[in-house]
Design a protein around this motif. Sequence first.
Motif, PDB file in Angstrom:
ATOM      1  N   LYS A   2     -39.720  15.166  43.071  1.00  0.00           N
ATOM      2  CA  LYS A   2     -38.269  15.111  43.251  1.00  0.00           C
ATOM      3  C   LYS A   2     -37.807  13.675  42.988  1.00  0.00           C
ATOM      4  O   LYS A   2     -38.329  12.734  43.565  1.00  0.00           O
ATOM      5  N   ARG A  24     -35.894  16.580  32.299  1.00  0.00           N
ATOM      6  CA  ARG A  24     -36.427  17.950  32.316  1.00  0.00           C
ATOM      7  C   ARG A  24     -37.271  18.241  31.071  1.00  0.00           C
ATOM      8  O   ARG A  24     -38.202  19.040  31.135  1.00  0.00           O
ATOM      9  N   ASN A  27     -40.583  16.505  31.909  1.00  0.00           N
ATOM     10  CA  ASN A  27     -41.298  17.172  32.993  1.00  0.00           C
ATOM     11  C   ASN A  27     -40.490  18.394  33.434  1.00  0.00           C
ATOM     12  O   ASN A  27     -39.582  18.273  34.257  1.00  0.00           O
ATOM     13  N   PRO A  28     -40.810  19.563  32.889  1.00  0.00           N
ATOM     14  CA  PRO A  28     -40.033  20.770  33.206  1.00  0.00           C
ATOM     15  C   PRO A  28     -40.024  21.156  34.684  1.00  0.00           C
ATOM     16  O   PRO A  28     -39.150  21.890  35.124  1.00  0.00           O
ATOM     17  N   THR A  29     -40.953  20.647  35.477  1.00  0.00           N
ATOM     18  CA  THR A  29     -41.004  21.004  36.896  1.00  0.00           C
ATOM     19  C   THR A  29     -40.281  19.996  37.789  1.00  0.00           C
ATOM     20  O   THR A  29     -40.257  20.166  39.003  1.00  0.00           O
ATOM     21  N   ILE A  30     -39.674  18.981  37.195  1.00  0.00           N
ATOM     22  CA  ILE A  30     -39.008  17.940  37.979  1.00  0.00           C
ATOM     23  C   ILE A  30     -37.819  18.526  38.742  1.00  0.00           C
ATOM     24  O   ILE A  30     -37.121  19.416  38.255  1.00  0.00           O
ATOM     25  N   GLU A  31     -37.625  18.036  39.939  1.00  0.00           N
ATOM     26  CA  GLU A  31     -36.450  18.376  40.732  1.00  0.00           C
ATOM     27  C   GLU A  31     -35.570  17.132  40.778  1.00  0.00           C
ATOM     28  O   GLU A  31     -36.045  16.043  41.101  1.00  0.00           O
TER      29      GLU A  31
END
Length: 72
Positions: A2, A24, A27-31
Amino acid sequence: MKVGMIFECGPHGADKKVCEYLARKLNPTIEIESITLDRKDKLINECGKNTQSLLQNGCQRVVIIWDLYPAW
């Protein structure tokens, strides 16, 4: 992961849109949790307390972004 982002732009500003999109893509999993402060003086005066808030909300890193395309 995050990440907090503090921008010198409005809630729909280009800086915010571009940086969040790029993060994004990297890092496609970033919040992402974003805060927009529309003027440089407001950014300078309020980025400390907003950074603290983002860290308390679980952000592992905070990035402060301004003047991607300065007027000069």
